[in-house]
Design an enzyme around this catalytic site. Structure first.
Site, PDB file in Angstrom:
ATOM      1  N   SER A 126      41.520  30.559  34.334  1.00 19.57           N
ATOM      2  CA  SER A 126      41.675  31.999  34.177  1.00 19.57           C
ATOM      3  C   SER A 126      42.101  32.322  32.758  1.00 19.57           C
ATOM      4  O   SER A 126      42.814  31.536  32.114  1.00 19.57           O
ATOM      5  CB  SER A 126      42.750  32.466  35.157  1.00 19.57           C
ATOM      6  OG  SER A 126      43.180  33.752  34.824  1.00 19.57           O
ATOM      7  N   TYR A 151      51.652  32.617  38.715  1.00 20.47           N
ATOM      8  CA  TYR A 151      50.224  32.378  38.915  1.00 20.47           C
ATOM      9  C   TYR A 151      49.598  31.822  37.635  1.00 20.47           C
ATOM     10  O   TYR A 151      48.900  30.796  37.644  1.00 20.47           O
ATOM     11  CB  TYR A 151      49.516  33.679  39.330  1.00 20.47           C
ATOM     12  CG  TYR A 151      48.027  33.599  39.158  1.00 20.47           C
ATOM     13  CD1 TYR A 151      47.256  32.865  40.047  1.00 20.47           C
ATOM     14  CD2 TYR A 151      47.386  34.202  38.072  1.00 20.47           C
ATOM     15  CE1 TYR A 151      45.883  32.745  39.867  1.00 20.47           C
ATOM     16  CE2 TYR A 151      46.031  34.090  37.889  1.00 20.47           C
ATOM     17  CZ  TYR A 151      45.278  33.367  38.780  1.00 20.47           C
ATOM     18  OH  TYR A 151      43.934  33.241  38.597  1.00 20.47           O
ATOM     19  N   LYS A 155      47.834  27.954  36.555  1.00 25.90           N
ATOM     20  CA  LYS A 155      46.532  27.663  35.901  1.00 25.90           C
ATOM     21  C   LYS A 155      46.751  26.835  34.632  1.00 25.90           C
ATOM     22  O   LYS A 155      45.972  25.924  34.336  1.00 25.90           O
ATOM     23  CB  LYS A 155      45.784  28.961  35.592  1.00 25.90           C
ATOM     24  CG  LYS A 155      45.326  29.721  36.825  1.00 25.90           C
ATOM     25  CD  LYS A 155      44.251  28.978  37.611  1.00 25.90           C
ATOM     26  CE  LYS A 155      43.832  29.694  38.868  1.00 25.90           C
ATOM     27  NZ  LYS A 155      42.944  28.918  39.735  1.00 25.90           N
TER      28      LYS A 155
HETATM   29  N1  UFG Z   1      46.130  47.659  38.816  1.00 21.71           N
HETATM   30  C1  UFG Z   1      46.502  48.937  39.128  1.00 21.71           C
HETATM   31  N2  UFG Z   1      46.601  49.267  40.447  1.00 21.71           N
HETATM   32  C2  UFG Z   1      46.361  48.371  41.461  1.00 21.71           C
HETATM   33  C3  UFG Z   1      45.956  47.064  41.109  1.00 21.71           C
HETATM   34  C4  UFG Z   1      45.858  46.748  39.770  1.00 21.71           C
HETATM   35  O1  UFG Z   1      46.761  49.770  38.244  1.00 21.71           O
HETATM   36  O2  UFG Z   1      46.489  48.742  42.627  1.00 21.71           O
HETATM   37  C5  UFG Z   1      45.997  47.298  37.392  1.00 21.71           C
HETATM   38  C6  UFG Z   1      46.889  46.126  36.994  1.00 21.71           C
HETATM   39  O3  UFG Z   1      48.193  46.554  36.718  1.00 21.71           O
HETATM   40  C7  UFG Z   1      46.126  45.576  35.806  1.00 21.71           C
HETATM   41  C8  UFG Z   1      44.655  45.863  36.139  1.00 21.71           C
HETATM   42  O4  UFG Z   1      44.685  46.878  37.144  1.00 21.71           O
HETATM   43  O5  UFG Z   1      46.464  46.292  34.665  1.00 21.71           O
HETATM   44  C9  UFG Z   1      43.935  44.660  36.708  1.00 21.71           C
HETATM   45  O6  UFG Z   1      44.732  44.149  37.775  1.00 21.71           O
HETATM   46  P1  UFG Z   1      44.173  43.092  38.839  1.00 21.71           P
HETATM   47  O7  UFG Z   1      45.267  42.827  39.821  1.00 21.71           O
HETATM   48  O8  UFG Z   1      42.868  43.553  39.383  1.00 21.71           O
HETATM   49  O9  UFG Z   1      43.863  41.845  37.944  1.00 21.71           O
HETATM   50  P2  UFG Z   1      44.826  40.968  37.037  1.00 21.71           P
HETATM   51  O10 UFG Z   1      44.413  41.211  35.613  1.00 21.71           O
HETATM   52  O11 UFG Z   1      46.252  41.154  37.341  1.00 21.71           O
HETATM   53  O12 UFG Z   1      44.452  39.519  37.537  1.00 21.71           O
HETATM   54  C10 UFG Z   1      43.114  39.184  37.759  1.00 21.71           C
HETATM   55  C11 UFG Z   1      43.004  38.100  38.825  1.00 21.71           C
HETATM   56  C12 UFG Z   1      43.577  36.851  38.326  1.00 21.71           C
HETATM   57  C13 UFG Z   1      43.018  36.517  36.978  1.00 21.71           C
HETATM   58  C14 UFG Z   1      43.233  37.665  36.040  1.00 21.71           C
HETATM   59  C15 UFG Z   1      42.676  37.422  34.700  1.00 21.71           C
HETATM   60  O13 UFG Z   1      43.689  38.485  39.998  1.00 21.71           O
HETATM   61  O14 UFG Z   1      43.236  35.836  39.209  1.00 21.71           O
HETATM   62  O15 UFG Z   1      42.585  38.771  36.576  1.00 21.71           O
HETATM   63  O16 UFG Z   1      42.943  38.562  33.903  1.00 21.71           O
HETATM   64  F1  UFG Z   1      43.625  35.457  36.460  1.00 21.71           F
END
Ligand code: UFG
Length: 341
Positions: A126, A151, A155
């Site tokens: 990731s 998490y 990785k």
């Molecule tokens: N977000 C919101 N509201 C929500 C969910 C997410 O505003 O209900 C925001 C988060 O704060 C973040 C963005 O949307 O700013 C993306 O969040 P995600 O949870 O969709 O994704 P992440 O970037 O946290 O993590 C994802 C995967 C991981 C991976 C990562 C790499 O879950 O497995 O992308 O960037 F490693």
């Protein structure tokens, strides 16, 4: 026919990769503990490809169960290891669950690779390994900084475990694909991202809010140093991402790798803010999303997007699909799954 083991193969990225592999004439064997996926995914894969993959319900955390599986099934040309927990926020709340699950299962597989001399390993890594990079876009040679979440740390540690393991077993090879943010669904809408329970990731939360399953989307953080204050990610269509795995497997099987442990960024090269994503979803679907702006989520970084030139140079891989296309495909899958007209 080359035979590929996919761990976590009924999950989101695993199922899309299974479809692409079968389409390319690989024989696919899936293991999954079904903790965040459903067995019906196997029939959904069959609806798309005409073939049902072999399947075993295995908990890879359980060494004996894993070893027993490999005793009978060990003639794989490659293993693609997806099975892992993947939610940043959840990992902050439950760190031990993340370390135990993501690392023990990896080691249980690697020991069997060694035992049965299964040479080729593709690892689901990731962009989270970079933490918050100082320079954007982030390249594979960017420093690996302290992870922002347990998490992310799993990785980073997993990549180190693989490196140490390959140093000790020179006949084995691995490619770690560092995914940016996978979204979207197969164009047939038979498979997609269907988390069990409350979604942790943005796009399933958006589609479930649009479908009326969730009342309101919370946008986490409006005070980031970005053009609209919301966090930026590189959102990659899951089918583009799945296709990168086929190229990685092929490279390993054909011995085209340059060293026995390689790493590639798999993203689009473009960053989008959470608000841009929400606005694009509204535009392509014609729907109005109920959302509120709230405080930051612990463990989140501010912004990241990929330099993908290495994946292009070495794997000849490049993202082809657009953000709009990905969001529409995610919505189409949600509609079919929920029976929405
Ligand atoms: N977000 C919101 N509201 C929500 C969910 C997410 O505003 O209900 C925001 C988060 O704060 C973040 C963005 O949307 O700013 C993306 O969040 P995600 O949870 O969709 O994704 P992440 O970037 O946290 O993590 C994802 C995967 C991981 C991976 C990562 C790499 O879950 O497995 O992308 O960037 F490693």
């Amino acid at each position: 026919m080359k035979k590929i083991l996919i761990t976590g193969g009924t999950g989101y990225i695993g199922s899309h990769t299974a479809v692409e592999l079968i389409t390319e004439n690989y024989k696919v064997h899936i293991v999954d503990n079904l903790s965040n996926s459903k067995i019906e995914v196997l029939s959904d894969i069959q609806k798309i490809t005409g073939k049902k993959p072999c399947f075993d319900k295995i908990d890879l955390l359980n060494k004996k169960e894993t070893d027993d599986f490999f005793k009978i099934n060990n003639d794989f040309d490659a293993i693609i290891h997806f099975a892992a927990y993947k939610a940043v926020g959840e990992s902050v709340a439950k760190p031990l669950m993340y370390y135990r699950n993501n690392l023990n299962s990896l080691m249980n597989i690697l020991s069997n690779m060694q035992k049965y001399n299964i040479s080729n390993f593709v690892f689901s890594s990731s962009c989270t390994v970079y933490g918050q990079p100082d320079m954007l876009p982030v390249t594979e040679s960017s420093p690996i900084k302290k992870a922002d979440s347990p998490y992310g740390n799993t990785k980073q540690i997993a990549e180190e475990i693989i490196n140490d393991f390959l140093n000790a077993n020179k006949q084995l090879k691995s490619i770690s694909l560092r995914y940016f943010n996978p979204i979207g669904a197969h164009e047939s809408a038979h498979i997609g991202e269907l988390p069990i329970g409350m979604p942790n990731n943005l796009v399933p939360f958006i589609t479930q809010t649009a479908a009326g399953i969730r009342k309101q989307l919370k946008i986490f953080g409006t005070d980031y140093n970005t053009s609209d204050g919301t966090a930026i990610r590189d959102y990659i269509h899951v089918v583009d991402l799945a296709q990168a795995h086929i190229l990685a497997v092929r490279r390993l099987i054909k011995n085209e790798n340059k060293n026995n442990s390689e790493f590639f960024n798999i993203g689009t090269g473009k960053g989008n803010s959470v608000l841009e994503l929400v606005n694009t979803f509204e535009k392509v679907t014609g729907l109005k999303l109920n959302y509120i702006l709230t405080k930051r989520r612990p463990g989140d970084i501010e912004k990241v997007w990929a330099d993908t030139s290495l994946a292009y140079k070495e794997l000849k891989w490049k993202a082809k699909r657009t953000l709009a296309n990905a969001l529409l495909s995610a919505w189409n899958r949600e509609k079919i799954y929920r029976g929405i007209k």
